[in-house]
Design an enzyme around this catalytic site. Structure first.
Site, PDB file in Angstrom:
ATOM      1  N   GLY A   1      44.381  34.794  44.121  1.00 52.60           N
ATOM      2  CA  GLY A   1      45.191  33.880  43.320  1.00 52.60           C
ATOM      3  C   GLY A   1      44.472  33.645  42.006  1.00 52.60           C
TER       4      GLY A   1
ATOM      5  N   LYS B   1      39.460  45.047  29.551  1.00 55.15           N
ATOM      6  CA  LYS B   1      39.654  43.745  30.221  1.00 55.15           C
ATOM      7  C   LYS B   1      40.675  43.852  31.354  1.00 55.15           C
ATOM      8  CE  LYS B   1      39.754  39.622  31.440  1.00 55.15           C
ATOM      9  NZ  LYS B   1      38.696  39.058  32.251  1.00 55.15           N
TER      10      LYS B   1
ATOM     11  N   LEU C   1      35.259  42.557  48.484  1.00 53.47           N
ATOM     12  CA  LEU C   1      35.753  43.162  49.719  1.00 53.47           C
ATOM     13  C   LEU C   1      35.919  42.085  50.792  1.00 53.47           C
ATOM     14  CD1 LEU C   1      33.695  46.494  49.848  1.00 53.47           C
ATOM     15  CD2 LEU C   1      36.106  46.204  49.275  1.00 53.47           C
TER      16      LEU C   1
ATOM     17  N   LEU D   1      34.066  36.053  32.477  1.00 60.63           N
ATOM     18  CA  LEU D   1      33.516  35.011  33.351  1.00 60.63           C
ATOM     19  C   LEU D   1      34.481  34.686  34.486  1.00 60.63           C
ATOM     20  CD1 LEU D   1      35.184  32.182  32.755  1.00 60.63           C
ATOM     21  CD2 LEU D   1      33.685  32.021  30.809  1.00 60.63           C
TER      22      LEU D   1
ATOM     23  N   THR E   1      42.788  37.016  26.938  1.00 65.84           N
ATOM     24  CA  THR E   1      43.146  38.329  27.486  1.00 65.84           C
ATOM     25  C   THR E   1      44.510  38.733  26.933  1.00 65.84           C
ATOM     26  OG1 THR E   1      41.932  37.788  29.496  1.00 65.84           O
ATOM     27  CG2 THR E   1      43.566  39.575  29.651  1.00 65.84           C
TER      28      THR E   1
ATOM     29  N   CYS F   1      44.256  34.418  36.580  1.00 64.66           N
ATOM     30  CA  CYS F   1      44.083  35.711  35.904  1.00 64.66           C
ATOM     31  C   CYS F   1      44.542  36.946  36.676  1.00 64.66           C
ATOM     32  CB  CYS F   1      42.647  35.850  35.459  1.00 64.66           C
ATOM     33  SG  CYS F   1      42.334  34.680  34.116  1.00 64.66           S
TER      34      CYS F   1
ATOM     35  N   LYS G   1      39.999  28.999  44.484  1.00 62.76           N
ATOM     36  CA  LYS G   1      38.705  29.471  45.006  1.00 62.76           C
ATOM     37  C   LYS G   1      37.776  28.271  44.988  1.00 62.76           C
ATOM     38  CE  LYS G   1      35.938  31.637  42.065  1.00 62.76           C
ATOM     39  NZ  LYS G   1      35.388  32.566  41.076  1.00 62.76           N
TER      40      LYS G   1
HETATM   41  P1  NAD Z   1      43.568  27.203  29.596  1.00 57.64           P
HETATM   42  O1  NAD Z   1      45.009  27.092  29.811  1.00 57.64           O
HETATM   43  O2  NAD Z   1      42.611  26.516  30.506  1.00 57.64           O
HETATM   44  O3  NAD Z   1      43.232  26.694  28.095  1.00 57.64           O
HETATM   45  C1  NAD Z   1      43.942  27.077  26.955  1.00 57.64           C
HETATM   46  C2  NAD Z   1      43.792  25.969  25.907  1.00 57.64           C
HETATM   47  O4  NAD Z   1      44.366  26.410  24.675  1.00 57.64           O
HETATM   48  C3  NAD Z   1      44.539  24.677  26.295  1.00 57.64           C
HETATM   49  O5  NAD Z   1      43.629  23.589  26.253  1.00 57.64           O
HETATM   50  C4  NAD Z   1      45.625  24.539  25.215  1.00 57.64           C
HETATM   51  O6  NAD Z   1      45.925  23.212  24.889  1.00 57.64           O
HETATM   52  C5  NAD Z   1      44.973  25.273  24.061  1.00 57.64           C
HETATM   53  N1  NAD Z   1      45.895  25.723  23.006  1.00 57.64           N
HETATM   54  C6  NAD Z   1      47.104  26.337  23.136  1.00 57.64           C
HETATM   55  N2  NAD Z   1      47.615  26.605  21.912  1.00 57.64           N
HETATM   56  C7  NAD Z   1      46.720  26.171  20.997  1.00 57.64           C
HETATM   57  C8  NAD Z   1      46.660  26.183  19.580  1.00 57.64           C
HETATM   58  N3  NAD Z   1      47.640  26.713  18.839  1.00 57.64           N
HETATM   59  N4  NAD Z   1      45.591  25.648  18.960  1.00 57.64           N
HETATM   60  C9  NAD Z   1      44.596  25.106  19.685  1.00 57.64           C
HETATM   61  N5  NAD Z   1      44.578  25.077  21.047  1.00 57.64           N
HETATM   62  C10 NAD Z   1      45.623  25.607  21.686  1.00 57.64           C
HETATM   63  O7  NAD Z   1      43.256  28.762  29.537  1.00 57.64           O
HETATM   64  P2  NAD Z   1      41.942  29.535  30.043  1.00 57.64           P
HETATM   65  O8  NAD Z   1      41.925  29.617  31.515  1.00 57.64           O
HETATM   66  O9  NAD Z   1      40.746  29.006  29.325  1.00 57.64           O
HETATM   67  O10 NAD Z   1      42.280  31.011  29.503  1.00 57.64           O
HETATM   68  C11 NAD Z   1      42.265  31.300  28.126  1.00 57.64           C
HETATM   69  C12 NAD Z   1      42.347  32.811  27.956  1.00 57.64           C
HETATM   70  O11 NAD Z   1      41.173  33.430  28.495  1.00 57.64           O
HETATM   71  C13 NAD Z   1      43.537  33.478  28.685  1.00 57.64           C
HETATM   72  O12 NAD Z   1      43.988  34.549  27.911  1.00 57.64           O
HETATM   73  C14 NAD Z   1      42.904  33.986  29.966  1.00 57.64           C
HETATM   74  O13 NAD Z   1      43.588  35.090  30.483  1.00 57.64           O
HETATM   75  C15 NAD Z   1      41.537  34.397  29.484  1.00 57.64           C
HETATM   76  N6  NAD Z   1      40.505  34.380  30.532  1.00 57.64           N
HETATM   77  C16 NAD Z   1      40.462  33.331  31.408  1.00 57.64           C
HETATM   78  C17 NAD Z   1      39.452  33.289  32.375  1.00 57.64           C
HETATM   79  C18 NAD Z   1      39.376  32.173  33.376  1.00 57.64           C
HETATM   80  O14 NAD Z   1      38.596  32.283  34.299  1.00 57.64           O
HETATM   81  N7  NAD Z   1      40.136  31.100  33.234  1.00 57.64           N
HETATM   82  C19 NAD Z   1      38.468  34.304  32.398  1.00 57.64           C
HETATM   83  C20 NAD Z   1      38.556  35.350  31.476  1.00 57.64           C
HETATM   84  C21 NAD Z   1      39.579  35.370  30.531  1.00 57.64           C
HETATM   85  C1  UGA Z   2      38.467  36.775  37.782  1.00 58.02           C
HETATM   86  C2  UGA Z   2      37.405  37.859  37.503  1.00 58.02           C
HETATM   87  O1  UGA Z   2      36.490  37.901  38.595  1.00 58.02           O
HETATM   88  C3  UGA Z   2      36.653  37.566  36.211  1.00 58.02           C
HETATM   89  O2  UGA Z   2      35.736  38.614  35.921  1.00 58.02           O
HETATM   90  C4  UGA Z   2      37.664  37.454  35.081  1.00 58.02           C
HETATM   91  O3  UGA Z   2      37.022  37.119  33.866  1.00 58.02           O
HETATM   92  C5  UGA Z   2      38.688  36.388  35.412  1.00 58.02           C
HETATM   93  O4  UGA Z   2      39.347  36.715  36.673  1.00 58.02           O
HETATM   94  C6  UGA Z   2      39.750  36.324  34.373  1.00 58.02           C
HETATM   95  O5  UGA Z   2      40.074  37.290  33.728  1.00 58.02           O
HETATM   96  O6  UGA Z   2      40.235  35.205  34.245  1.00 58.02           O
HETATM   97  P1  UGA Z   2      38.434  34.295  38.735  1.00 58.02           P
HETATM   98  O7  UGA Z   2      39.914  34.425  38.730  1.00 58.02           O
HETATM   99  O8  UGA Z   2      37.821  33.085  38.138  1.00 58.02           O
HETATM  100  O9  UGA Z   2      37.787  35.546  37.964  1.00 58.02           O
HETATM  101  O10 UGA Z   2      37.915  34.356  40.239  1.00 58.02           O
HETATM  102  P2  UGA Z   2      37.493  35.508  41.272  1.00 58.02           P
HETATM  103  O11 UGA Z   2      36.196  35.155  41.858  1.00 58.02           O
HETATM  104  O12 UGA Z   2      37.622  36.856  40.695  1.00 58.02           O
HETATM  105  O13 UGA Z   2      38.609  35.332  42.410  1.00 58.02           O
HETATM  106  C7  UGA Z   2      39.967  35.592  42.136  1.00 58.02           C
HETATM  107  C8  UGA Z   2      40.756  35.497  43.421  1.00 58.02           C
HETATM  108  O14 UGA Z   2      40.443  36.587  44.290  1.00 58.02           O
HETATM  109  C9  UGA Z   2      40.501  34.229  44.232  1.00 58.02           C
HETATM  110  O15 UGA Z   2      41.704  33.732  44.752  1.00 58.02           O
HETATM  111  C10 UGA Z   2      39.595  34.694  45.360  1.00 58.02           C
HETATM  112  O16 UGA Z   2      39.728  33.912  46.521  1.00 58.02           O
HETATM  113  C11 UGA Z   2      40.122  36.104  45.586  1.00 58.02           C
HETATM  114  N1  UGA Z   2      39.116  37.003  46.172  1.00 58.02           N
HETATM  115  C12 UGA Z   2      37.994  37.321  45.503  1.00 58.02           C
HETATM  116  C13 UGA Z   2      39.369  37.573  47.417  1.00 58.02           C
HETATM  117  O17 UGA Z   2      40.410  37.312  48.050  1.00 58.02           O
HETATM  118  N2  UGA Z   2      38.444  38.443  47.955  1.00 58.02           N
HETATM  119  C14 UGA Z   2      37.313  38.768  47.295  1.00 58.02           C
HETATM  120  O18 UGA Z   2      36.520  39.571  47.837  1.00 58.02           O
HETATM  121  C15 UGA Z   2      37.077  38.198  46.045  1.00 58.02           C
END
Ligand code: NAD
Ligand code: UGA
Length: 441
Positions: A263, A210, A256, A159, A121, A266, A326
Site C-alpha cells: 500500500g 524512479k 520478499l 526515501l 515523482t 507511492c 506500514k
Molecule cells: P504530500 O502530499 O505529503 O505533500 C505535498 C505537499 O505539497 C502538501 O503539503 C501540499 O500542501 C503541498 N503543495 C501542493 N501544491 C503546492 C504549491 N503549489 N505550492 C506549495 N506547496 C504545495 O506528498 P509527499 O508524500 O511528500 O510526496 C511528494 C512527492 O514525492 C510525490 O510526487 C511523491 O510521489 C514523491 N515521493 C514520495 C515519497 C514518500 O515516501 N512519501 C518518497 C519518494 C517520492
Molecule cells: C517506497 C519505496 O521503498 C521508496 O524507495 C520510495 O522512495 C517510495 O516508495 C516512494 O516512491 O514514495 P514506502 O512506500 O515509504 O517507500 O514504503 P515501503 O517500505 O517500500 O513499503 C511499501 C509497501 O509495501 C507497504 O505497504 C509495505 O507493507 C509493503 N511491503 C514492503 C510488503 O508487503 N512486503 C515487503 O517485503 C516490503
C-alpha cells in the site's frame, strides 16, 4: 547554498530539513497555511522518526524558515526544488496539476539565474514541461531575456516513510538528470556531505529510473505473494522460501515479505502511472498489469478468508490492529488496514480499531460507528477475531495470555506474518498468516 523547497509533505519537509542539516539555507514553502504555522512553531505535522529532533536543531541554527509566501523567499534562491504531491488521477495517470501550478508560480516570480529541481515523482517528459512553464511565466512577467539562465534537473527521491530521515542521510545513490552539465554539478554540490554514488544522466533516464525502481520493488512483493499463495497449497512456508531465494545475491533478501500486499502513497500510484505511460507510448507493459492484479487479489483473498473462516462478520465484534500502511508512519494512503476495516464495516462487523500513530488520520475516513480505542488490548477486548494489518513492534509486546482471556473468539488473521514465529496456536489461538499454512488451533 540557498534552497527553496516547495511542498512540505513527507518528502519536502524531510529533505528540506536534511539539506538544512548539511549546512544549506532552506526556505520551505507550502500552500497549506495551517501546516506552515505549525512548522514555524517547530512542530512536524506528521509522524516520521528523526524529523522532529532534526527540525528543532536546524531551526535553532537559523538554517530553515517556513512560509506560504514564495515571493518573500525566492529572491536569493540558487536552487528551487519542487516536492509537491503527484497523486493518481481516476484513470491511473499521475496528476500533475500541483506541480504545474507550482512551476507557474515560480515562473511568475523568478528574476535571477537559478536551477529548478523536480523532486516529485513524475512521468517521463514532465521535467521539460516544468521548465517550459517556468520560462513561459518569466516571459509573461516581462523577463524573457532571463529565461536562458534557468535550467531544470530531475532529482528523484528514493526515501521510505518510517525511515525517511535516515534514508536522506544514507542514500543508496543520488540520481541527477539534466541537459545542462553545470546545473547537474550544482545539484551534485548540494549533496556534499552525503556518501553515495551519483548517477548523472539524461532527464528522461532519471525520470524513468524512479518509476522502474518502485515498479521492480512492487513486482518483488507481488511475486512473493504469489509464492505465498502457492505455498499454502503445497504445505510450504513462504518465509523459508523467501530466505532461501533471498540468500542468492542476484535476488537479494529485501522486499520478499509476503502479506496482504503493498500500500502507501507511492507503489500503487507509481506502478499504475508507469503502466499508463507505457500505454500512452503505444507499449503494453504486461508485467505491471499482473503486479497490480496480484496486489488487488491479495487483499481479496485475505478478506475472503476472514469471511469464510468466521462464517460472516455481521454483528460480530472484530478487532483491527494496524491502520498505517506500514509501521513507523501515520500515513494511511492506500493502507491495507483502512481498506480491510472499511470492508469489514460494510459487511456489518462491530469494529474496534487501533494503531499507535494513525488514529487521527483514520478518524477522517472511517465511519463514526467504528470504535477507536486507546490501546491494542482495548480493541481486542470481547472480539471474536483479531486482524493484524501493520507490523508495529508494540503488537508483539502485548501479553498473549491476557489477549486470549480478553478475546471471546480465538481467531487471529495476520496480514503481515508479524506473529508467525510466536507459536500462537500453542497459546490457544487459531492463528493464520499468509503463506504459512492453514489454521492450527
Ligand atoms: P504530500 O502530499 O505529503 O505533500 C505535498 C505537499 O505539497 C502538501 O503539503 C501540499 O500542501 C503541498 N503543495 C501542493 N501544491 C503546492 C504549491 N503549489 N505550492 C506549495 N506547496 C504545495 O506528498 P509527499 O508524500 O511528500 O510526496 C511528494 C512527492 O514525492 C510525490 O510526487 C511523491 O510521489 C514523491 N515521493 C514520495 C515519497 C514518500 O515516501 N512519501 C518518497 C519518494 C517520492
Ligand atoms: C517506497 C519505496 O521503498 C521508496 O524507495 C520510495 O522512495 C517510495 O516508495 C516512494 O516512491 O514514495 P514506502 O512506500 O515509504 O517507500 O514504503 P515501503 O517500505 O517500500 O513499503 C511499501 C509497501 O509495501 C507497504 O505497504 C509495505 O507493507 C509493503 N511491503 C514492503 C510488503 O508487503 N512486503 C515487503 O517485503 C516490503
Amino acid at each position: 547554498m540557498n534552497l527553496v523547497m516547495i511542498g512540505t509533505g513527507y518528502v519536502g519537509l524531510t529533505t528540506g530539513v536534511g539539506f538544512a542539516s548539511l549546512g544549506h539555507n532552506v526556505a520551505c514553502v507550502d500552500v497549506n497555511a495551517e501546516k506552515i504555522a505549525q512548522l514555524d512553531m517547530g512542530k512536524v505535522p506528521f509522524y516520521e522518526p528523526g524529523v522532529q529532533d532534526a527540525l528543532t536543531m536546524v531551526q535553532e541554527q537559523g538554517k530553515i524558515v517556513f512560509t506560504t509566501d514564495l515571493k518573500s523567499v525566492i529572491g536569493g534562491a540558487d536552487i528551487i526544488m519542487l516536492a509537491v504531491g503527484t497523486p493518481s488521477t481516476r484513470t491511473g495517470e499521475a496528476n500533475l496539476e500541483y506541480l504545474f501550478s507550482a512551476a507557474e508560480q515560480v515562473g511568475s516570480l523568478l528574476d535571477h539565474e537559478a536551477v529548478i529541481v523536480t523532486k516529485s515523482t513524475v512521468p517521463v517528459g514532465t521535467n521539460r514541461l516544468v521548465l517550459e512553464k517556468v520560462r513561459k511565466g518569466m516571459s509573461e512577467a516581462g523577463r524573457a531575456e532571463l529565461t536562458s539562465l534557468i535550467n531544470i534537473v530531475s532529482l528523484p527521491e528514493f526515501l521510505r516513510e518510517g525511515t525517511a530521515f535516515e534514508d536522506f542521510h544514507n542514500p543508496d545513490r543520488v540520481v541527477i538528470g539534466a541537459d545542462d552539465e553545470i546545473a547537474a554539478q550544482t545539484v551534485a554540490k548540494l549533496h556534499e556531505g552525503l556518501d553515495a554514488p551519483h548517477v548523472i544522466t539524461k532527464l528522461e533516464s532519471a525520470e524513468l529510473i524512479k518509476y522502474a525502481a518502485n515498479a521492480l520493488l512492487a513486482t518483488k512483493i507481488s511475486f512473493i505473494n504469489e509464492i505465498a499463495n502457492l505455498a499454502e497449497r503445497v504445505g510450504a512456508d513462504v518465509r523459508d522460501v523467501a530466505e532461501g531465494i533471498g540468500l542468492d545475491k542476484r535476488i537479494g533478501p529485501h522486499f520478499l515479505r509476503a502479506g496482504v500486499g503493498y500500500g502507501g502513497s507511492c507503489f500503487p500510484k507509481d506502478v499504475s502511472a508507469l503502466a499508463q505511460l507505457g500505454g500512452a507510448k503505444g507499449y503494453t507493459f504486461k508485467l505491471l498489469s499482473s503486479v497490480i492484479e496480484v496486489n488487488n487479489r491479495q487483499r481479496e483473498i485475505f478478506f475472503k478468508r476472514i469471511l469464510d473462516e468466521l462464517g460472516g462478520v455481521k454483528g460480530r465484534r472484530i478487532a483491527v490492529w494496524g491502520l498505517a500502511f506500514k509501521p513507523d508512519t501515520d500515513d494511511i494512503r492506500e493502507s491495507a488496514g483502512v481498506d480491510i476495516a472499511q470492508r469489514l464495516h460494510a459487511h456489518g462487523a462491530d469494529l474496534a480499531v487501533y494503531d499507535p500513530q494513525a488514529m487521527n488520520n483514520t478518524r477522517r475516513v472511517l465511519s463514526d460507528h467504528v470504535e477507536f480505542t486507546t490501546t491494542a488490548m482495548d480493541a481486542a477486548r470481547g472480539a471474536e477475531a483479531l486482524i493484524v494489518l501493520t507490523e508495529w513492534p508494540e503488537f508483539k509486546e502485548v501479553s498473549f495470555e491476557m489477549l486470549r482471556e480478553n478475546m471471546v473468539g480465538q481467531h487471529i488473521f495476520d496480514g503481515r506474518n508479524h506473529f508467525a514465529d510466536m507459536d500462537l496456536h500453542k497459546r490457544g489461538f487459531c492463528y493464520q498468516g499468509v503463506g504459512l499454512g492453514t489454521c492450527a488451533s
